[in-house]
Scaffold this motif. Structure first.
Motif, mmCIF file in Angstrom:
data_model
loop_
_atom_site.group_PDB
_atom_site.id
_atom_site.type_symbol
_atom_site.label_atom_id
_atom_site.label_comp_id
_atom_site.label_asym_id
_atom_site.label_seq_id
_atom_site.Cartn_x
_atom_site.Cartn_y
_atom_site.Cartn_z
ATOM 1 N N ILE A 28 -43.189 19.299 34.560
ATOM 2 C CA ILE A 28 -42.315 19.449 35.728
ATOM 3 C C ILE A 28 -42.924 18.733 36.933
ATOM 4 O O ILE A 28 -42.221 18.064 37.687
ATOM 5 C CB ILE A 28 -42.044 20.936 36.042
ATOM 6 C CG1 ILE A 28 -41.319 21.612 34.880
ATOM 7 C CG2 ILE A 28 -41.271 21.102 37.345
ATOM 8 C CD1 ILE A 28 -39.925 21.111 34.580
ATOM 9 N N SER A 29 -44.240 18.829 37.100
ATOM 10 C CA SER A 29 -44.890 18.159 38.234
ATOM 11 C C SER A 29 -44.680 16.645 38.174
ATOM 12 O O SER A 29 -44.476 16.001 39.210
ATOM 13 C CB SER A 29 -46.382 18.483 38.280
ATOM 14 O OG SER A 29 -47.017 18.055 37.082
ATOM 15 N N ASP A 30 -44.717 16.074 36.964
ATOM 16 C CA ASP A 30 -44.505 14.632 36.829
ATOM 17 C C ASP A 30 -43.035 14.262 37.054
ATOM 18 O O ASP A 30 -42.738 13.202 37.601
ATOM 19 C CB ASP A 30 -44.989 14.142 35.469
ATOM 20 C CG ASP A 30 -46.507 14.199 35.343
ATOM 21 O OD1 ASP A 30 -47.198 13.942 36.358
ATOM 22 O OD2 ASP A 30 -47.012 14.499 34.249
ATOM 23 N N ILE A 93 -37.285 10.776 43.978
ATOM 24 C CA ILE A 93 -35.868 11.039 43.740
ATOM 25 C C ILE A 93 -35.541 12.526 43.871
ATOM 26 O O ILE A 93 -34.396 12.877 44.117
ATOM 27 C CB ILE A 93 -35.370 10.468 42.393
ATOM 28 C CG1 ILE A 93 -36.112 11.043 41.204
ATOM 29 C CG2 ILE A 93 -35.448 8.955 42.405
ATOM 30 C CD1 ILE A 93 -35.529 10.616 39.861
ATOM 31 N N PHE A 94 -36.522 13.392 43.722
ATOM 32 C CA PHE A 94 -36.343 14.836 43.941
ATOM 33 C C PHE A 94 -37.062 15.180 45.242
ATOM 34 O O PHE A 94 -38.216 15.578 45.234
ATOM 35 C CB PHE A 94 -36.895 15.651 42.768
ATOM 36 C CG PHE A 94 -36.163 15.410 41.483
ATOM 37 C CD1 PHE A 94 -34.898 15.952 41.290
ATOM 38 C CD2 PHE A 94 -36.717 14.638 40.480
ATOM 39 C CE1 PHE A 94 -34.207 15.733 40.105
ATOM 40 C CE2 PHE A 94 -36.035 14.415 39.296
ATOM 41 C CZ PHE A 94 -34.778 14.959 39.105
ATOM 42 N N ARG A 101 -40.867 20.873 54.403
ATOM 43 C CA ARG A 101 -41.301 20.048 53.267
ATOM 44 C C ARG A 101 -40.667 18.651 53.306
ATOM 45 O O ARG A 101 -40.637 17.961 52.288
ATOM 46 C CB ARG A 101 -40.985 20.739 51.946
ATOM 47 C CG ARG A 101 -41.876 21.956 51.710
ATOM 48 C CD ARG A 101 -41.788 22.494 50.302
ATOM 49 N NE ARG A 101 -41.912 21.516 49.240
ATOM 50 C CZ ARG A 101 -43.054 21.074 48.732
ATOM 51 N NH1 ARG A 101 -44.198 21.501 49.208
ATOM 52 N NH2 ARG A 101 -43.061 20.182 47.754
ATOM 53 N N LYS A 102 -40.177 18.243 54.461
ATOM 54 C CA LYS A 102 -39.554 16.925 54.582
ATOM 55 C C LYS A 102 -40.506 15.844 54.087
ATOM 56 O O LYS A 102 -41.682 15.824 54.433
ATOM 57 C CB LYS A 102 -39.182 16.647 56.043
ATOM 58 C CG LYS A 102 -38.504 15.300 56.236
ATOM 59 C CD LYS A 102 -37.998 15.149 57.643
ATOM 60 C CE LYS A 102 -38.959 14.313 58.430
ATOM 61 N NZ LYS A 102 -38.458 13.970 59.765
ATOM 62 N N ASN A 107 -40.598 21.737 44.796
ATOM 63 C CA ASN A 107 -41.764 22.494 44.362
ATOM 64 C C ASN A 107 -41.538 23.025 42.939
ATOM 65 O O ASN A 107 -40.449 23.514 42.629
ATOM 66 C CB ASN A 107 -41.949 23.650 45.358
ATOM 67 C CG ASN A 107 -43.198 24.426 45.144
ATOM 68 O OD1 ASN A 107 -43.435 24.944 44.064
ATOM 69 N ND2 ASN A 107 -43.993 24.534 46.188
ATOM 70 N N GLN A 108 -42.582 22.949 42.091
ATOM 71 C CA GLN A 108 -42.486 23.469 40.720
ATOM 72 C C GLN A 108 -42.084 24.935 40.694
ATOM 73 O O GLN A 108 -41.298 25.361 39.851
ATOM 74 C CB GLN A 108 -43.838 23.360 40.016
ATOM 75 C CG GLN A 108 -44.273 21.984 39.677
ATOM 76 C CD GLN A 108 -45.586 22.054 38.931
ATOM 77 O OE1 GLN A 108 -45.630 22.520 37.802
ATOM 78 N NE2 GLN A 108 -46.662 21.587 39.545
#
Length: 180
Positions: A28-30, A93-94, A101-102, A107-108
């Motif tokens: 998910i982090s990747d 892209i996400f 958090r701009k 976040n995972q």
């Protein structure tokens, strides 16, 4: 199958993360770190190309189907249209375009929370009849077992998952024995 029956009940930004995880085995982090250059086409075939954070693999390439390529193309175009150097300097892209958090990707924990709220709300149950608790790494396990069950050899799965050693991938071979 329970998840995919109610996938559209997830927040809109979470659905493509789930599809990418399911179809690529990426962490998910990747996935959340994918940028606007992640989709490539070579000889008529599509791939995601990205750096793998955990194992320090640069330019890792994972073949994908046209359906996922179409989803990524839409996400990339949306990111390009809405991004500038201030709100998305890394060209993710996400991305969060505003707020605290701009300029940072989703976040995972948010993705995991969305999945677990969905499981609770829609009564997604585990094999014991309890509400299923999602962990983001489960998509990698599902992908690996699906590949192994489909006849892929362990070294191919190792390469696709960007594991540093075959021993890491062998954990999934044990799961394969349990599913036979």
């Amino acid at each position: 199958s329970q998840l995919y029956a109610c996938l559209n009940d997830l927040p809109e930004e979470t659905i493509p993360v789930v599809w990418i995880a399911f179809k690529t085995g990426l962490r998910i982090s990747d996935i959340l770190g994918l940028n606007q250059d992640c989709l490539i086409q070579l000889n008529g075939k599509y791939s995601i190309i990205t750096d793998i954070e955990k194992t320090f693999v640069k330019g890792h390439r994972i073949p994908i189907d046209e359906e996922l390529a179409d989803i990524l193309a839409v996400l990339i175009q949306h990111s390009i249209k809405n991004s500038n150097k201030d709100n998305n300097p890394e060209r993710y892209i996400f991305i969060r375009y505003q707020g605290v958090r701009k300029g940072k990707p989703f976040n995972q924990k948010t993705i995991r929370d969305h999945l677990n709220k969905l499981a609770h709300k829609n009564k997604i149950l585990d094999e014991n009849g309890d509400v299923f608790y999602f962990k983001s790494h489960q998509f990698r396990h599902t992908y690996a077992v699906k590949m192994l069950n489909g006849g892929a050899d362990i070294l191919t799965v190792q390469e696709l998952l960007a594991h540093a050693s075959p021993e890491m991938t062998l954990r999934y071979a044990k799961l394969l024995d349990d599913t036979k």
